[in-house]
Write an enzyme that holds these catalytic residues in place. Structure first.
Site, mmCIF file in Angstrom:
data_model
loop_
_atom_site.group_PDB
_atom_site.id
_atom_site.type_symbol
_atom_site.label_atom_id
_atom_site.label_comp_id
_atom_site.label_asym_id
_atom_site.label_seq_id
_atom_site.Cartn_x
_atom_site.Cartn_y
_atom_site.Cartn_z
ATOM 1 N N HIS A 156 0.824 -1.221 0.000
ATOM 2 C CA HIS A 156 0.000 0.000 0.000
ATOM 3 C C HIS A 156 0.855 1.267 0.000
ATOM 4 O O HIS A 156 0.399 2.311 0.488
ATOM 5 C CB HIS A 156 -0.951 0.049 1.199
ATOM 6 C CG HIS A 156 -1.683 -1.234 1.444
ATOM 7 N ND1 HIS A 156 -2.909 -1.508 0.888
ATOM 8 C CD2 HIS A 156 -1.339 -2.335 2.153
ATOM 9 C CE1 HIS A 156 -3.304 -2.708 1.273
ATOM 10 N NE2 HIS A 156 -2.368 -3.242 2.039
ATOM 11 N N SER A 277 14.805 22.127 -15.876
ATOM 12 C CA SER A 277 13.611 22.917 -16.117
ATOM 13 C C SER A 277 14.015 24.211 -16.808
ATOM 14 O O SER A 277 15.096 24.747 -16.560
ATOM 15 C CB SER A 277 12.936 23.212 -14.776
ATOM 16 O OG SER A 277 12.206 24.422 -14.856
ATOM 17 N N LYS A 283 16.206 22.305 -10.806
ATOM 18 C CA LYS A 283 15.496 21.048 -11.069
ATOM 19 C C LYS A 283 16.341 20.015 -11.791
ATOM 20 O O LYS A 283 17.146 20.321 -12.660
ATOM 21 C CB LYS A 283 14.248 21.326 -11.915
ATOM 22 C CG LYS A 283 13.207 22.137 -11.176
ATOM 23 C CD LYS A 283 12.408 21.277 -10.249
ATOM 24 C CE LYS A 283 11.298 20.606 -11.024
ATOM 25 N NZ LYS A 283 10.450 19.828 -10.142
#
Ligand code: ARG
Length: 460
Positions: A156, A277, A283
């Site tokens: 999960h 980016s 980034k």
């Protein structure tokens, strides 16, 4: 240009129909296999006395020359000639004259295309198998260096139990092993010769399908001419196999994307497989993994397209089937590109071993082992489960981790707990205790690596 089939027509084909019907813009890539099959067919026609030996020879030489022209980019495919077959046959007649007009004896484009595509698919399967072997090797290499590296195993997406990174990587080895077996099995169904079925019912000429099969490396000949020209199961299976492989790649990529976020910090993907980016200078984005995940949807689409294409088709050949090419080519190109790029990306990944280990401290990963400990001491497992549940609740209320509890605190929940419980609280020990085939114990993982290496040696 006069149509090959123009005899019974008085009027001209609408130019829009030519645009709709041409396939050479995408089936030209089958030329190599089309020529191979035509050479085998021409040799058989000569050997059987269906055409003269001299004509057969001329055809074979002419086709060889055309193959060379195509290879060096000297051949111009003309969409007005519809498909790859007509383009090559027209060029042959231009090159060698009347002998070329005898090549199409005892065959139809229907058994011809089925043969071409089977030859093409066989080569793609072999290429994919080879690429998957390299991908598996990349996982084994990571596993070899990380038998002792621990990280939280999840269910999960919640921390569940500690596992080794090697064990986690070898899970992917298993997936891609099944993929290889699926493709290898499919190869046996692909490798059957349709040629000789002609349009749908066979041919009155005294053909020998077996020598053609042998020359082209087919294991057998299709047993029913009607099925042979209208079967596309093998392409559906090809796309299904490709879709499953993409699904496996996509699951891996999803994990790599998560692991490379600051929240996880488990890995850093190499510069060659990340991008920046245009606005945010800091980034470093996992675009490669994202693109592979995204392209998975395309391949699922290819499979759906083929299934939908075939579902209503009566026997035998229907022109709808020309629409099988683009999806199957796309599935093949996409899965091959993705396997190769992921194989190249894996060795570029830097694993932050400390961060992974730190993460195993959160989420009460030791809980199951305390329950197992109590069960070993004679407490019924269901009761042990309840006791440990209450211990975990106590921890959440007091802000403690399980290894931080004193023996007295443990004893409050069960008098069966002794000092040796702390052995269950060490993650390395937790790994070591899962010492059976398929478990995450280092001893077992080392054996699994050995098995994996053996599989790679056997399958190549
Ligand atoms: N281009 C066709 C295809 O891909 C080849 C077979 C054409 N046969 C025919 N009867 N029109 O399906």
């Amino acid at each position: 240009m006069a149509k090959q089939w123009g005899g019974r027509f008085e009027g001209k084909t609408d130019s829009l129909v030519e645009k709709l019907g041409e396939s050479v813009s995408f089936d030209a890539r089958l030329a190599k296999w089309d020529i191979r099959a035509s050479i085998a067919h021409a040799r058989m026609l000569g050997a059987q006395g269906i055409i003269s030996k001299a004509d057969s020879k001329k055809i074979i030489t002419g086709l060889g020359a055309i193959a060379k022209d195509i290879e060096v980019g000297k051949f111009v495919f003309d969409p007005a000639l519809e498909d790859v077959h007509t383009n090559i046959e027209t060029a042959l007649v231009k090159r060698i004259g009347d002998a070329g007009k005898r090549l199409h004896t005892a065959r139809s484009r229907n058994d011809q295309i089925a043969t071409d595509v089977r030859l093409w698919a066989r080569d793609q399967i072999d290429a994919i198998d080879h690429q998957l072997a390299h991908l598996q090797d990349a996982f084994v290499r990571i596993a070899e260096s990380h038998v002792e590296t621990i990280l939280p195993g999840c269910t999960h997406l919640q921390h569940a139990q500690p596992v080794s990174l090697a064990h986690h990587m070898l899970a992917y080895f298993e997936m891609f092993h099944r993929d290889r077996i699926r493709f290898i099995e499919l190869r046996t169904r692909v490798n059957i010769l349709p040629l000789g079925s002609a349009a749908l019912a066979g041919t009155p000429h005294a053909i020998d399908r077996f020598t053609v099969a042998e020359e082209l490396g087919f294991d057998a000949v299709c047993g029913n001419s009607m099925d042979a020209v209208s079967d596309r199961d093998y392409l559906i299976e090809f796309c299904a196999n490709a879709a499953i492989t993409m699904m496996h790649l996509s699951r891996l990529c999803e994990e790599l994307i998560l692991w490379s976020t600051p929240a996880y910090g488990f890995i850093e993907i190499g510069d060659a497989y990340t991008t920046g980016s245009s606005i945010m200078p800091q980034k470093k984005n996992p675009d490669v993994a994202e693109l592979v995940r995204g392209k998975t949807g395309r391949v699922y689409g290819d499979l759906a397209a083929l299934l939908t294409l075939m579902k209503g088709l009566p026997l035998t050949y229907n022109r709808d089937m020309q629409e099988d090419k683009e999806p199957v080519f796309d599935a093949s190109d996409t899965v091959q590109l993705c396997i190769r790029v992921v194989t190249a990306m894996l060795p570029s990944i830097r694993f932050n071993i400390e961060t992974m280990r730190e993460a195993t401290r959160e989420g009460f990963l030791e809980a199951t082992d305390i329950a197992d400990y109590l069960a070993e001491k004679g407490v019924p497992f269901r009761e042990a489960h309840g006791i440990v549940g209450r211990i975990v609740l106590h921890c959440t209320k007091t802000g403690k981790r399980l290894p931080e509890l004193t023996l007295d605190e443990f004893k409050k929940f069960s008098p069966r707990v002794e000092r040796d419980v702390y052995r269950c609280l060490d993650p390395q020990n937790i790994l070591r205790r899962r010492d059976h085939v398929g478990g995450t114990a280092p001893r077992q993982v080392k054996a699994a690596i050995k098995r994996a290496r053996q599989i790679l040696k056997t399958l190549g």
